[in-house]
Design a protein around this motif. Sequence first.
Motif, PDB file in Angstrom:
ATOM      1  N   ALA A   5       4.532   3.035   2.579  1.00  0.00           N
ATOM      2  CA  ALA A   5       3.952   2.037   4.171  1.00  0.00           C
ATOM      3  C   ALA A   5       3.872   2.870   5.144  1.00  0.00           C
ATOM      4  CB  ALA A   5       4.653   0.905   4.536  1.00  0.00           C
ATOM      5  N   GLN A   6       3.038   3.294   6.249  1.00  0.00           N
ATOM      6  CA  GLN A   6       1.973   3.575   7.078  1.00  0.00           C
ATOM      7  C   GLN A   6       1.477   2.504   7.944  1.00  0.00           C
ATOM      8  OE1 GLN A   6       1.190   7.768   4.086  1.00  0.00           O
ATOM      9  NE2 GLN A   6       0.971   7.118   7.081  1.00  0.00           N
ATOM     10  N   PRO A   7       2.640   1.808   8.784  1.00  0.00           N
ATOM     11  CA  PRO A   7       2.414   0.124   8.915  1.00  0.00           C
ATOM     12  C   PRO A   7       0.830   0.970  10.794  1.00  0.00           C
ATOM     13  CG  PRO A   7       4.383   1.652  10.280  1.00  0.00           C
ATOM     14  CD  PRO A   7       4.001   1.991   8.758  1.00  0.00           C
ATOM     15  N   GLU A   8       0.911   2.149  11.023  1.00  0.00           N
ATOM     16  CA  GLU A   8      -0.812   2.524  12.194  1.00  0.00           C
ATOM     17  C   GLU A   8      -0.909   3.152  11.767  1.00  0.00           C
ATOM     18  OE1 GLU A   8       2.878   3.540  15.629  1.00  0.00           O
ATOM     19  OE2 GLU A   8       2.430   5.104  14.243  1.00  0.00           O
ATOM     20  N   ASP A   9      -2.946   2.599  11.392  1.00  0.00           N
ATOM     21  CA  ASP A   9      -3.789   3.364  10.696  1.00  0.00           C
ATOM     22  C   ASP A   9      -4.315   4.164  12.375  1.00  0.00           C
ATOM     23  OD1 ASP A   9      -5.394   0.104  10.081  1.00  0.00           O
ATOM     24  OD2 ASP A   9      -3.958   1.681   8.912  1.00  0.00           O
ATOM     25  N   GLN A  10      -3.886   4.290  12.699  1.00  0.00           N
ATOM     26  CA  GLN A  10      -4.249   5.500  14.488  1.00  0.00           C
ATOM     27  C   GLN A  10      -3.216   4.799  15.338  1.00  0.00           C
ATOM     28  OE1 GLN A  10      -8.081   5.502  15.361  1.00  0.00           O
ATOM     29  NE2 GLN A  10      -8.123   6.504  16.999  1.00  0.00           N
ATOM     30  N   ILE A 104       4.095   9.595  -4.676  1.00  0.00           N
ATOM     31  CA  ILE A 104       3.365   8.662  -4.337  1.00  0.00           C
ATOM     32  C   ILE A 104       3.284   8.529  -2.940  1.00  0.00           C
ATOM     33  CG2 ILE A 104       3.225   5.756  -4.163  1.00  0.00           C
ATOM     34  CD1 ILE A 104       3.788   6.569  -7.234  1.00  0.00           C
ATOM     35  N   PHE A 105       1.348   8.361  -2.392  1.00  0.00           N
ATOM     36  CA  PHE A 105       0.892   8.343  -1.393  1.00  0.00           C
ATOM     37  C   PHE A 105       0.769   7.186  -0.142  1.00  0.00           C
ATOM     38  CE2 PHE A 105       0.655  13.283  -0.547  1.00  0.00           C
ATOM     39  CZ  PHE A 105       0.767  13.430  -2.219  1.00  0.00           C
ATOM     40  N   GLY A 106       0.695   7.120   1.122  1.00  0.00           N
ATOM     41  CA  GLY A 106       0.847   6.117   1.462  1.00  0.00           C
ATOM     42  C   GLY A 106      -0.097   5.888   1.830  1.00  0.00           C
ATOM     43  N   LYS A 107      -1.136   6.046   2.297  1.00  0.00           N
ATOM     44  CA  LYS A 107      -2.651   5.041   2.501  1.00  0.00           C
ATOM     45  C   LYS A 107      -3.017   6.289   3.989  1.00  0.00           C
ATOM     46  CE  LYS A 107      -2.550   0.987   5.902  1.00  0.00           C
ATOM     47  NZ  LYS A 107      -2.736   1.886   7.512  1.00  0.00           N
ATOM     48  N   GLY A 108      -2.023   6.652   4.529  1.00  0.00           N
ATOM     49  CA  GLY A 108      -2.590   7.967   5.996  1.00  0.00           C
ATOM     50  C   GLY A 108      -2.328   7.289   6.857  1.00  0.00           C
ATOM     51  N   THR A 109      -2.128   7.930   8.138  1.00  0.00           N
ATOM     52  CA  THR A 109      -1.994   7.528   9.707  1.00  0.00           C
ATOM     53  C   THR A 109      -2.841   8.523  10.269  1.00  0.00           C
ATOM     54  OG1 THR A 109      -0.177   6.451   9.420  1.00  0.00           O
ATOM     55  CG2 THR A 109      -1.106   7.695  11.688  1.00  0.00           C
TER      56      THR A 109
END
Lengths: 115, 114
Positions: A5-10, A104-109
């Motif tokens: 989980a990467q909780p921040e999109d930006q 397994i990758f997070g969705k990215g920040t």
Amino acid sequence: AQSVAQPEDQVNVAEGNPLTVKCTYSVSGNPYLFWYVQYPNRGLQFLLKYITGDNLVKGSYGFEAEFNKSQTSFHLKKPSALVSDSALYFCAVRDRRRSQGNLIFGKGTKLSVKP
Amino acid sequence: EAEVAQSPRYKITEKSQAVAFWCDPISGHATLYWYRQILGQGPELLVQFQDESVVDDSQLPKDRFSAERLKGVDSTLKIQPAELGDSAMYLCASSRDINTGELFFGEGSRLTVL
């Protein structure tokens, strides 16, 4: 099941200020943890990894990350951000019990560093 | 510094057409991966090879996707027929150590299906 989980999109930071990009993970066993950076229309570049040993890992371009087992986190940090650090950052995990497991990758920040 | 080579960098095709992507990993890297990255998301594994053998293809849509690594070196990923939802970046990566090693990625092949 493994997940990241990467909780921040930006994340927005002023140049010269410290930066933190957050990552938490979920695996059944102990993890191998990785950070990658991606510039527009490019492949991913390896920054650093945690395999074992010291919880503070130092990597490329002045980045470091701290493994915190109790909080299941692996946050990426840099003491002084540069405009050129602006890019997409991915956290990834591999369960070390799975001897041939993929990452397994997070969705990215998206990191934006302003002058 | 050795790199993972991919081609083509960009491909535009119409739906129902066939497309193919090629990857040449870093010399000596036995493990090769194909990932798909949809815009705004992280990469997701399609297929993983150890030498010429498939280790994991559980997420590969086998009705339209195929991958091979016949001599355990370079690899080809094929889509036939392409669908609109296949538009994405296709990333190839290789690794020296399947357990602890980091993945080295190529520049990717961006596919647009019209």
